[in-house]
Write an enzyme that holds these catalytic residues in place. Structure first.
Site, mmCIF file in Angstrom:
data_model
loop_
_atom_site.group_PDB
_atom_site.id
_atom_site.type_symbol
_atom_site.label_atom_id
_atom_site.label_comp_id
_atom_site.label_asym_id
_atom_site.label_seq_id
_atom_site.Cartn_x
_atom_site.Cartn_y
_atom_site.Cartn_z
ATOM 1 N N ASP A 1 50.100 21.487 -22.294
ATOM 2 C CA ASP A 1 49.164 22.374 -21.399
ATOM 3 C C ASP A 1 48.190 23.560 -22.823
ATOM 4 O OD1 ASP A 1 48.137 22.150 -19.028
ATOM 5 O OD2 ASP A 1 49.637 23.303 -18.156
ATOM 6 N N ASP B 1 42.513 19.830 -16.394
ATOM 7 C CA ASP B 1 42.828 21.304 -15.301
ATOM 8 C C ASP B 1 40.982 21.878 -15.674
ATOM 9 O OD1 ASP B 1 44.963 21.154 -15.199
ATOM 10 O OD2 ASP B 1 45.733 22.410 -17.197
#
Length: 166
Positions: free
Chosen positions: A122, A137
């Protein structure tokens, strides 16, 4: 040349996976240490290298190391992929196909990252949002919202006229 539904979806899914993996590789190359960051827009947007060993939005990321976590998360992802494929295959609705392609592309991007790296990379930190996320995402979230909205609209009609299911 007109593409069939399956070819169109495959191209969208492949493009999402490629974009996700390319951005993750760039982050891993430019920010080799977890926690490394660069501010893009002061007070609003930062790229910060983070590894999520849990599920969406970092849930279960900080729990104690567990030898079952990785296989379980891979299995749950595969079940979600299978459920999405089933919904898409039963539908003639183009919006369901678009939503399914977005969800599948994001899920496959994160799945590949999890299998290869033991967790999901991330890096996007929008300061007013409490979580760090990635390109996959974004597509999963947009596709999921679109899928639920379309299915709810079809359920509301309830007159059988909606071309959602075969």
């Amino acid at each position: 040349m007109k593409l069939s539904k399956n070819r169109w979806m495959a191209l969208v899914i492949a493009a999402i996976v490629a974009a996700d993996w390319a951005t993750k590789a760039l982050v891993q190359q430019r920010f080799p240490s977890r926690g490394d960051q660069v501010t893009l827009i002061d007070g609003l947007l930062t790229f910060q290298h983070s590894i999520n060993h849990g599920i969406s939005w970092g849930m279960f990321n900080d729990s104690a190391p567990n030898p079952w976590r990785l296989p379980l998360l891979i299995l749950l992802t595969l079940i979600g992929i299978g459920a999405t494929i089933s919904i898409v295959r039963q539908s003639r609705d183009r919006w369901i196909h678009v939503a399914g392609a977005l969800v599948l592309g994001g899920a496959l991007g994160n799945l590949g990252d999890r299998v290869l790296n033991g967790g999901v990379t991330d890096f996007i930190h929008v300061h007013f949002f409490p979580y760090i996320f990635n390109v996959a995402d974004i597509f999963i979230s947009i596709g999921g919202v679109l899928l639920v909205a379309r299915m709810l609209l079809d359920a509301r009609r309830g007159d059988g006229s909606a071309p959602t299911h075969a």
